[in-house]
Motif scaffolding. Structure first.
Motif, PDB file in Angstrom:
ATOM      1  N   TRP A   1      31.042 -49.928  -2.188  1.00 33.28           N
ATOM      2  CA  TRP A   1      30.745 -50.214  -0.789  1.00 33.28           C
ATOM      3  C   TRP A   1      31.748 -49.591   0.165  1.00 33.28           C
ATOM      4  CZ3 TRP A   1      26.300 -51.749   1.062  1.00 33.28           C
ATOM      5  CH2 TRP A   1      25.390 -52.342   0.185  1.00 33.28           C
TER       6      TRP A   1
ATOM      7  N   PHE B   1      24.513 -49.404   4.999  1.00 35.26           N
ATOM      8  CA  PHE B   1      23.807 -50.578   4.496  1.00 35.26           C
ATOM      9  C   PHE B   1      24.490 -51.848   4.989  1.00 35.26           C
ATOM     10  CE2 PHE B   1      22.180 -47.429   1.692  1.00 35.26           C
ATOM     11  CZ  PHE B   1      20.954 -47.900   1.241  1.00 35.26           C
ATOM     12  N   ARG B   2      23.683 -52.805   5.427  1.00 36.28           N
ATOM     13  CA  ARG B   2      24.198 -54.115   5.806  1.00 36.28           C
ATOM     14  C   ARG B   2      23.322 -55.184   5.157  1.00 36.28           C
ATOM     15  NH1 ARG B   2      26.013 -53.607  12.243  1.00 36.28           N
ATOM     16  NH2 ARG B   2      27.348 -51.759  11.944  1.00 36.28           N
ATOM     17  N   PRO B   3      23.649 -55.579   3.925  1.00 37.41           N
ATOM     18  CA  PRO B   3      22.863 -56.610   3.243  1.00 37.41           C
ATOM     19  C   PRO B   3      22.957 -57.954   3.969  1.00 37.41           C
ATOM     20  CG  PRO B   3      24.226 -55.386   1.690  1.00 37.41           C
ATOM     21  CD  PRO B   3      24.697 -55.029   3.058  1.00 37.41           C
TER      22      PRO B   3
ATOM     23  N   SER C   1      22.764 -60.721   2.352  1.00 34.58           N
ATOM     24  CA  SER C   1      23.552 -61.544   1.430  1.00 34.58           C
ATOM     25  C   SER C   1      24.210 -60.680   0.367  1.00 34.58           C
ATOM     26  CB  SER C   1      22.656 -62.592   0.768  1.00 34.58           C
ATOM     27  OG  SER C   1      23.349 -63.273  -0.262  1.00 34.58           O
ATOM     28  N   PHE C   2      25.433 -61.061  -0.015  1.00 32.78           N
ATOM     29  CA  PHE C   2      26.150 -60.422  -1.118  1.00 32.78           C
ATOM     30  C   PHE C   2      26.298 -61.375  -2.304  1.00 32.78           C
ATOM     31  CE2 PHE C   2      27.373 -57.232   1.930  1.00 32.78           C
ATOM     32  CZ  PHE C   2      27.717 -56.114   1.186  1.00 32.78           C
TER      33      PHE C   2
ATOM     34  N   GLN D   1      15.653 -59.433  -1.893  1.00 39.55           N
ATOM     35  CA  GLN D   1      16.780 -58.845  -1.196  1.00 39.55           C
ATOM     36  C   GLN D   1      16.331 -58.316   0.171  1.00 39.55           C
ATOM     37  OE1 GLN D   1      20.657 -56.121  -2.065  1.00 39.55           O
ATOM     38  NE2 GLN D   1      18.873 -55.626  -3.290  1.00 39.55           N
ATOM     39  N   ARG D   2      17.187 -58.514   1.174  1.00 36.29           N
ATOM     40  CA  ARG D   2      16.939 -58.016   2.526  1.00 36.29           C
ATOM     41  C   ARG D   2      18.170 -57.215   2.945  1.00 36.29           C
ATOM     42  NH1 ARG D   2      12.549 -59.731   1.010  1.00 36.29           N
ATOM     43  NH2 ARG D   2      11.501 -61.579   1.828  1.00 36.29           N
ATOM     44  N   VAL D   3      17.960 -55.954   3.310  1.00 35.12           N
ATOM     45  CA  VAL D   3      19.074 -55.079   3.655  1.00 35.12           C
ATOM     46  C   VAL D   3      18.728 -54.283   4.908  1.00 35.12           C
ATOM     47  CG1 VAL D   3      20.651 -53.289   2.811  1.00 35.12           C
ATOM     48  CG2 VAL D   3      19.509 -54.788   1.174  1.00 35.12           C
TER      49      VAL D   3
ATOM     50  N   THR E   1      19.430 -49.698  -3.920  1.00 31.81           N
ATOM     51  CA  THR E   1      19.419 -51.171  -4.006  1.00 31.81           C
ATOM     52  C   THR E   1      18.211 -51.743  -4.750  1.00 31.81           C
ATOM     53  OG1 THR E   1      18.316 -51.692  -1.883  1.00 31.81           O
ATOM     54  CG2 THR E   1      20.694 -51.307  -1.817  1.00 31.81           C
TER      55      THR E   1
ATOM     56  N   THR F   1      17.740 -55.563  -7.256  1.00 31.65           N
ATOM     57  CA  THR F   1      16.869 -56.701  -6.973  1.00 31.65           C
ATOM     58  C   THR F   1      16.198 -57.228  -8.237  1.00 31.65           C
ATOM     59  OG1 THR F   1      16.456 -55.768  -4.784  1.00 31.65           O
ATOM     60  CG2 THR F   1      14.982 -57.509  -5.507  1.00 31.65           C
TER      61      THR F   1
ATOM     62  N   SER G   1      23.981 -57.515 -12.066  1.00 30.05           N
ATOM     63  CA  SER G   1      23.861 -56.462 -11.066  1.00 30.05           C
ATOM     64  C   SER G   1      23.997 -55.123 -11.775  1.00 30.05           C
ATOM     65  CB  SER G   1      24.937 -56.596  -9.979  1.00 30.05           C
ATOM     66  OG  SER G   1      26.167 -56.010 -10.391  1.00 30.05           O
TER      67      SER G   1
END
Length: 288
Positions: A152, A160-162, A164-165, A178-180, A206, A210, A218
């Motif tokens: 990252w 990218f700005r997820p 949630s991490f 996943q929402r990014v 990404t 998911t 991961s």
């Protein structure tokens, strides 16, 4: 425009070496294999350069066959399958060391009026409301594994700005959703062909992760062998990748050492610009 974005645009500006043959190179030769999104985008560019300027890609379907060698140029051989009254079809084979490493079929269409509907964008915090920059480093990345931090923190042509991490910070089994927020951090203009190519490039990022959420894993987990197997994409409406897009993903199934992930790319004002589907190898390593 950042140096990474300039390199990406240079990477997508393929060299024409014959009527239907193009040559591409890889900007980062420190990786063991060529990033899949790069090959998708370069193959799409090769196809675009054999199609009339008033026809735009509405769908592509592709397969990864061999890992690409980042130190060697990739030859893209375009087969002009059909030029119809409304649609144009192309097939592209990417070649290295005498072997096909990737194939792509793409269909292009003239703009037409027609019926119009779309799914509603998920209700999520905006790109400025989620951790990013120094805030991300101080609140989340310092608690993440070293491999995650390195990934990252490295310069890249896509920001990218997820939302949630959590999946990087826990081994709990999570919902495979996943929402990014994503964008190209440089103004590349309104050229539809170029925007589609950059969107294809970032669409490979990404997705594999998911499909691993439901298993507490991961892609950085050394117990997993992960790689893209195929990639399909549908371009619904014109897009500007220099603006924020929400990449909403879910994985409906994993089995047989493969995981399937679906993705929807929305503009910040809720317009569905593209849909994606990908199956990836998520094989547990022997003895891990």
């Amino acid at each position: 425009m950042t140096e990474a974005v300039e390199k990406l645009l240079e990477t997508l500006d393929l060299e024409r070496i014959e009527e239907n043959l193009f040559r591409g190179t890889s900007p980062d030769q420190s990786w063991q294999r060529v990033f899949g999104g790069q090959v998708i985008a370069q193959a799409l560019v090769a196809a675009q350069r054999t199609v009339p300027a008033d026809r735009f890609c509405h769908s592509l379907h592709s397969y990864f066959m061999r890992p690409g060698d980042p130190a060697t140029p990739i030859i893209y051989d375009v087969d002009r399958i059909r030029d119809g009254g409304s649609f144009t079809t192309r097939r592209v084979v990417a070649i290295q060391h005498g072997h096909a490493i990737f194939s792509l079929s793409a269909s292009f269409q003239k703009d037409e009026e027609g019926l119009d509907h779309q799914a509603t964008m998920p209700d999520v915090p905006g790109p400025d409301e989620v951790p990013h920059g120094e805030d991300l480093n101080e609140t989340i990345l310092k608690r993440a594994p070293e491999a995650v931090r390195r990934y990252w923190e490295r310069p890249r042509p896509i920001e990218f700005r997820p939302i949630s991490f959590d999946h990087y910070l826990t081994t709990d089994k999570l919902e495979p959703v996943q929402r990014v927020w994503v964008r190209c951090p440089g103004e590349i203009g309104d050229d539809r062909a170029l925007n589609a190519a950059v969107l294809a490039y970032l669409s490979d990022m990404t997705l594999l992760d998911t499909s691993l959420f439901a298993h507490g894993l991961s892609v950085f987990d050394k117990r997993i062998q992960a790689a893209s197997l195929d990639h399909a994409m549908w371009f619904h409406r014109p897009v500007r990748v220099s603006d924020w897009l929400l990449y909403a993903q879910d994985s409906p199934s994993s089995s047989g050492a493969r995981g399937l992930t679906r993705g929807s790319l929305y503009s910040a004002d809720g317009i569905l610009t593209a849909s994606v589907a990908q199956e990836g190898l998520i094989r547990p390593r022997r003895g891990a």
